[in-house]
Motif scaffolding. Sequence first.
Motif, short mmCIF file in Angstrom:
data_model
loop_
_atom_site.label_atom_id
_atom_site.label_comp_id
_atom_site.label_asym_id
_atom_site.label_seq_id
_atom_site.Cartn_x
_atom_site.Cartn_y
_atom_site.Cartn_z
N GLU A 85 0.84 -1.19 0.00
CA GLU A 85 0.00 0.00 0.00
C GLU A 85 0.88 1.25 0.00
O GLU A 85 1.79 1.37 0.83
CB GLU A 85 -0.92 0.03 1.22
CG GLU A 85 -2.12 -0.87 1.11
CD GLU A 85 -3.10 -0.67 2.25
OE1 GLU A 85 -4.31 -0.85 2.02
OE2 GLU A 85 -2.67 -0.36 3.38
N ALA A 86 0.62 2.15 -0.91
CA ALA A 86 1.38 3.40 -0.98
C ALA A 86 0.67 4.52 -0.25
O ALA A 86 1.29 5.29 0.49
CB ALA A 86 1.61 3.80 -2.45
N CYS A 124 4.85 17.59 2.00
CA CYS A 124 5.17 16.92 0.74
C CYS A 124 6.61 16.42 0.72
O CYS A 124 6.87 15.23 0.53
CB CYS A 124 4.92 17.87 -0.42
SG CYS A 124 5.32 17.19 -2.05
N VAL A 125 7.56 17.34 0.90
CA VAL A 125 8.98 17.00 0.72
C VAL A 125 9.53 16.18 1.89
O VAL A 125 10.34 15.27 1.70
CB VAL A 125 9.82 18.28 0.53
CG1 VAL A 125 11.29 17.94 0.32
CG2 VAL A 125 9.29 19.10 -0.64
N ASP A 126 9.07 16.48 3.11
CA ASP A 126 9.70 15.89 4.29
C ASP A 126 8.94 14.71 4.89
O ASP A 126 9.45 14.06 5.80
CB ASP A 126 9.88 16.96 5.37
CG ASP A 126 10.63 18.17 4.83
OD1 ASP A 126 11.44 18.00 3.90
OD2 ASP A 126 10.39 19.28 5.32
N GLN A 127 7.72 14.43 4.41
CA GLN A 127 6.97 13.29 4.94
C GLN A 127 6.47 12.38 3.82
O GLN A 127 6.79 11.19 3.80
CB GLN A 127 5.80 13.77 5.80
CG GLN A 127 6.22 14.46 7.09
CD GLN A 127 7.04 13.58 8.00
OE1 GLN A 127 6.87 12.36 8.05
NE2 GLN A 127 7.97 14.17 8.75
N PHE A 187 7.56 7.40 0.72
CA PHE A 187 7.59 6.66 -0.54
C PHE A 187 9.00 6.14 -0.84
O PHE A 187 9.16 5.05 -1.41
CB PHE A 187 7.12 7.55 -1.69
CG PHE A 187 5.64 7.81 -1.72
CD1 PHE A 187 4.77 7.04 -0.96
CD2 PHE A 187 5.11 8.80 -2.52
CE1 PHE A 187 3.40 7.26 -0.99
CE2 PHE A 187 3.73 9.02 -2.57
CZ PHE A 187 2.88 8.26 -1.80
N ALA A 188 10.02 6.90 -0.46
CA ALA A 188 11.40 6.50 -0.76
C ALA A 188 11.81 5.22 -0.05
O ALA A 188 12.72 4.53 -0.50
CB ALA A 188 12.37 7.63 -0.39
N VAL A 189 11.15 4.88 1.07
CA VAL A 189 11.47 3.64 1.78
C VAL A 189 10.37 2.60 1.63
O VAL A 189 10.34 1.59 2.34
CB VAL A 189 11.73 3.91 3.29
CG1 VAL A 189 12.95 4.80 3.46
CG2 VAL A 189 10.51 4.52 3.97
N GLY A 190 9.44 2.84 0.69
CA GLY A 190 8.39 1.86 0.45
C GLY A 190 7.35 1.79 1.54
O GLY A 190 6.72 0.74 1.75
#
Length: 408
Positions: free
Chosen positions: A53-54, A219-222, A227-230
């Motif tokens: 789940e994203a 957006c940028v910090d959360q 998403f970058a760590v799945g």
Amino acid sequence: MAQSLVEYPQRVCRPTDFAPLARGADGVLRYGNLNPALTELLDVQVHAFSGREAVVEIGGPRLTYRQLWHSASRIAGGLQEHGIGYGDRVAVRLPVGVRWVQAFLGALLSGAVPVLVQDGLPAAVAERVLADSDADFVLADDFPDGAAYIDDGAALNELALLCYTSGAVAQDDSITPKGVELTNENLLSAIRSVVGALDLPTDGMRNLVLLPLAHASGCVDQLLPTFAVGGTVVLVPEPALIAETIVAERIDMVSATPRIFAGLLPELAGLRAEGVRQVCSAGHRTEVAATGPGTCEVVSAALREVFPLARQWSVWGATETSGIGLALADGGDTHAADLLGFPFGGTELALWGPRASAGRGELLCRGPNVAPRYWNDPQTTESRFTGSWFHTGNQVEIDAEGLVHRAE
């Protein structure tokens, strides 16, 4: 007294220093081996975690990475069919929810530059933001739909996101927020810094994001580091559902502003969520301190009761610094209300003013997360950027240990 600039270069290892940084010819510390563009990083993660789940909207859709990427690429294809291409501005003007995430990613994948229009802005201010950004398309009610399309040809130094400041709007809705140009390097460096500082796991963390997604902090910090760590981003449009969501969705991390946390205490009363391991406040304790004596201590103590096993973090930053810059970990000790924290990632500090050599002055920041300029505003850019240094406008003191305190 003469104005002076006194630098505080990064000299010692902090608990949040996790990856090698190299100083460039311009004096700025930079990460090595970054992906060339945000879309490429996300594309890699989508294929690695396609079935996870994203994003989950309580009371709304639940999308896996594969589903989210496919829907966003269809929006990107629709934008292409409307003539939107590389470097065009596509405004995202939606309330927080899965559709916001789809629109944001759709704009990215089309090769355009997303323009974040904060939900709840007075209509006149929102229209001025759209005019100032010279938006070529607005994603609002109906999304364009076309054949799946992904443009990942951008480079590190190219504009990736147009994020508008918000500070002056509350006082005067005749003021147009300033557009901040964030490059791929800014975004990727901020993501790398947050993932490392908070030690975000790759085993499927679930982050309840209560921050506005149209702000750099949300957006940028959360959103993007999760998403970058799945991990899974969980969004709750209705505050009354937050307590049950924390339990039902097996939340590992909660992120909000101090003011939002203070307002949620009645909703969280009686809850004991031992599964939450990280609590991240974007902004600072002084945001709630003005509401009354001891408010910061009350909020921190209440959060420790609700999340007894969680590590509490305060992260301070500005839109111009991609929302990050200083961090402070709460290990259960009471911190002074004026304490902002220490720099992390590649952020370095300087002081500007007649007392800078004595450790007091205006806080300046530089680093791979610091924006290069304001959008279409060379005059303000010249006044707020000195070489690689960004003038925050905040008066601070830096003590012998490198900790930054807000100056009264």
